[in-house]
Design a protein around this motif. Structure first.
Motif, mmCIF file in Angstrom:
data_model
loop_
_atom_site.group_PDB
_atom_site.id
_atom_site.type_symbol
_atom_site.label_atom_id
_atom_site.label_comp_id
_atom_site.label_asym_id
_atom_site.label_seq_id
_atom_site.Cartn_x
_atom_site.Cartn_y
_atom_site.Cartn_z
ATOM 1 N N GLY A 161 59.787 90.548 57.863
ATOM 2 C CA GLY A 161 58.696 89.870 57.353
ATOM 3 C C GLY A 161 59.172 88.274 56.776
ATOM 4 N N PRO A 162 58.088 87.662 56.328
ATOM 5 C CA PRO A 162 58.298 86.301 55.959
ATOM 6 C C PRO A 162 58.730 86.283 54.653
ATOM 7 C CG PRO A 162 55.973 86.500 56.269
ATOM 8 C CD PRO A 162 56.505 87.661 56.636
ATOM 9 N N GLY A 163 59.880 86.720 54.027
ATOM 10 C CA GLY A 163 60.290 86.669 52.677
ATOM 11 C C GLY A 163 61.347 87.808 52.317
ATOM 12 N N THR A 164 62.239 87.472 51.367
ATOM 13 C CA THR A 164 63.279 88.211 51.068
ATOM 14 C C THR A 164 62.836 89.838 50.356
ATOM 15 O OG1 THR A 164 63.300 87.652 48.736
ATOM 16 C CG2 THR A 164 64.809 86.412 50.416
ATOM 17 N N ASP A 165 61.545 89.909 50.160
ATOM 18 C CA ASP A 165 61.072 91.219 49.792
ATOM 19 C C ASP A 165 61.020 92.282 51.046
ATOM 20 O OD1 ASP A 165 60.858 90.281 47.134
ATOM 21 O OD2 ASP A 165 58.828 89.885 47.477
ATOM 22 N N PHE A 166 60.998 91.510 52.155
ATOM 23 C CA PHE A 166 61.035 92.491 53.458
ATOM 24 C C PHE A 166 62.441 92.887 53.759
ATOM 25 C CE2 PHE A 166 57.101 89.993 53.819
ATOM 26 C CZ PHE A 166 56.207 90.840 54.291
ATOM 27 N N PRO A 167 62.438 94.331 54.600
ATOM 28 C CA PRO A 167 63.702 94.915 54.635
ATOM 29 C C PRO A 167 64.379 93.845 55.774
ATOM 30 C CG PRO A 167 61.780 96.333 54.983
ATOM 31 C CD PRO A 167 61.160 95.040 54.872
ATOM 32 N N GLN A 168 65.808 93.893 55.566
ATOM 33 C CA GLN A 168 66.609 93.198 56.575
ATOM 34 C C GLN A 168 66.648 93.971 57.919
ATOM 35 O OE1 GLN A 168 70.452 92.998 54.670
ATOM 36 N NE2 GLN A 168 69.535 92.263 52.682
ATOM 37 N N LEU A 169 66.872 93.133 59.132
ATOM 38 C CA LEU A 169 66.879 93.724 60.202
ATOM 39 C C LEU A 169 68.222 94.610 60.397
ATOM 40 C CD1 LEU A 169 64.886 93.305 62.846
ATOM 41 C CD2 LEU A 169 66.422 91.689 63.613
ATOM 42 N N ARG A 170 67.807 95.697 60.994
ATOM 43 C CA ARG A 170 68.965 96.621 61.263
ATOM 44 C C ARG A 170 69.013 97.210 62.770
ATOM 45 N NH1 ARG A 170 71.463 98.333 56.187
ATOM 46 N NH2 ARG A 170 70.292 97.626 54.574
ATOM 47 N N PRO A 190 66.636 88.482 71.732
ATOM 48 C CA PRO A 190 66.790 88.680 73.207
ATOM 49 C C PRO A 190 66.558 90.178 73.498
ATOM 50 C CG PRO A 190 68.704 87.596 71.799
ATOM 51 C CD PRO A 190 67.873 88.062 70.801
ATOM 52 N N ASP A 191 66.317 91.034 72.773
ATOM 53 C CA ASP A 191 66.285 92.405 73.280
ATOM 54 C C ASP A 191 64.546 92.496 73.257
ATOM 55 O OD1 ASP A 191 65.407 92.640 70.706
ATOM 56 O OD2 ASP A 191 67.109 94.007 70.052
ATOM 57 N N GLY A 192 63.901 91.486 73.134
ATOM 58 C CA GLY A 192 62.317 91.506 73.308
ATOM 59 C C GLY A 192 61.763 91.481 71.669
ATOM 60 N N GLY A 193 62.615 92.157 70.671
ATOM 61 C CA GLY A 193 61.936 92.303 69.486
ATOM 62 C C GLY A 193 61.566 91.307 68.862
ATOM 63 N N GLU A 194 61.267 91.380 67.506
ATOM 64 C CA GLU A 194 60.668 90.309 66.572
ATOM 65 C C GLU A 194 61.388 90.186 65.256
ATOM 66 O OE1 GLU A 194 56.279 90.518 66.521
ATOM 67 O OE2 GLU A 194 56.163 90.033 68.740
ATOM 68 N N ALA A 195 61.590 89.064 64.588
ATOM 69 C CA ALA A 195 62.212 89.022 63.388
ATOM 70 C C ALA A 195 61.787 87.693 62.861
ATOM 71 C CB ALA A 195 63.733 89.252 63.347
ATOM 72 N N TRP A 196 62.045 87.483 61.357
ATOM 73 C CA TRP A 196 61.974 86.446 60.434
ATOM 74 C C TRP A 196 63.230 85.803 59.949
ATOM 75 C CZ3 TRP A 196 56.810 84.253 59.731
ATOM 76 C CH2 TRP A 196 55.905 85.247 60.055
ATOM 77 N N GLY A 197 63.205 84.419 60.210
ATOM 78 C CA GLY A 197 64.490 84.015 59.667
ATOM 79 C C GLY A 197 63.950 82.543 59.015
ATOM 80 N N HIS A 198 64.876 82.276 58.015
ATOM 81 C CA HIS A 198 64.456 81.236 56.875
ATOM 82 C C HIS A 198 64.832 79.871 57.756
ATOM 83 C CE1 HIS A 198 64.277 78.543 53.256
ATOM 84 N NE2 HIS A 198 63.626 79.688 52.757
ATOM 85 N N SER A 199 63.856 78.814 57.508
ATOM 86 C CA SER A 199 63.981 77.817 58.253
ATOM 87 C C SER A 199 65.141 76.894 57.728
ATOM 88 C CB SER A 199 62.722 77.100 58.329
ATOM 89 O OG SER A 199 62.462 76.620 56.948
#
Length: 318
Positions: free
Chosen positions: A235-244, A274-283
């Motif tokens: 999600g859009p913030g450091t409170d959201f879990p990291q992608l694993r 690339p695998d079709g999933g979604e994630a949020w990165g800091h700009s």
């Protein structure tokens, strides 16, 4: 209709499509005149601004937007314009050394591998008018604006804008030899000066940034560009879990990987993986692009390692 006629029709349609795709890059004459007047006054008035402030002021005049946020280096100012939808993706021009070998910072630049003049004309395509480019010389050691005047397709010319009184703020380069030759001369001279004075071996690249007269609001692609490795979140913030990954290990993405942009929320960007999933990165650690056809293919692998609070792994792995 004969096969020959069909072939000619197809060729005409292709040429028309290419011309149409290139339309809309020319700036109105009044915008260029605003910039020209200030550029000449700045260079000839006795107390010119330095090169980056000269570039920034001219850019704001060109867009008639004094609030446009820019930076203190040419490449960062151009990145700000790219993020605002006012500049196309970067074009990088490398050099050969005096022995004809590609330069990588070890040997001095002598000759451009590809013509900057040709790149300007290629950007304009079949369109007529004024075309404006940011230019970073010797990896940002000098900031320049180039204006391609293609009102007459048979006699294009380029104007060079910087703060030097010797160029008068609006220096004419009427042909390929004069423009490319000046870039080669300055790059070679400065490279030698930096080496002898500071012991620095610059890569010597020249970067071109085509400016866009109309804002392109669609951010199509994002590249990991300001961190060797970047982690992302759900999600859009450091409170959201990291992608694993499936085994519970943190996923990291390498510098240079490119993703489709799906959305933005504040300083966070939602990306298609690339695998079709979604994630949020800091700009702060992404470079945003506006023309997907100009973006390189996505590398395959994602790396693993230790990172800091926002997901950055330093070059030393700290």
């Amino acid at each position: 209709m004969t096969c020959r006629a069909l072939a000619l029709t197809a060729a005409c349609l292709l040429l028309c499509a290419r011309a149409s795709a290139q339309e809309g890059h020319a700036f109105p004459g009044e915008a260029v005149e605003r910039m020209k007047a200030w550029a000449i006054q700045n260079a000839t008035g006795g107390s010119p601004e330095d090169c980056i402030h000269t570039l920034n002021q001219n850019v704001r005049l060109l867009f008639n937007d004094p609030a446009q946020r820019l930076a203190l280096t040419v490449d960062k100012s151009m990145a700000a314009l790219q993020a605002a939808g006012r500049a196309a993706p970067t074009q990088t021009h490398e050099f050969f050394d005096e022995d004809g070998r590609p330069t990588v910072g070890v040997t001095g630049p002598r000759r451009l591998r590809e013509s900057v003049w040709d790149a300007l004309l290629a950007w304009a395509g079949t369109e007529t008018g004024y075309f404006v480019f940011g230019m970073s010389l010797l990896d940002g050691n000098h900031s320049v604006l180039l204006v391609l005047d293609r009102r007459d397709p048979e006699a294009p010319e380029v104007r060079w804008i910087d703060q030097w009184s010797s160029k008068g703020g609006w220096k004419l380069y009427p042909d390929k030899e004069s423009l490319d030759g000046e870039i080669e001369r300055l790059s070679s001279s400065w490279w030698k000066s930096k080496l002898s004075g500071d012991g620095i071996r610059f890569r010597s690249r020249t970067r071109l940034y085509p400016l866009l007269p109309k804002i392109n609001p669609t951010l199509n692609r994002a590249e990991v560009s300001r961190a060797p490795l970047l982690r992302m979140r759900k999600g859009p913030g450091t409170d959201f879990p990291q992608l694993r990954d499936a085994e519970g290990r943190r996923r990291y993405f390498k510098k240079g990987e490119v993703f489709e942009v799906l959305a933005r929320e504040g300083k966070w960007v939602k990306l298609r993986l690339p695998d079709g999933g979604e994630a949020w990165g800091h700009s702060a650690f992404l470079r945003l692009f506006h023309e997907p056809e100009a973006v390189a293919a996505v590398p395959e692998a994602a790396g693993h390692g230790a990172v800091g609070a926002l997901g950055v792994l330093s070059d030393r792995g700290e």
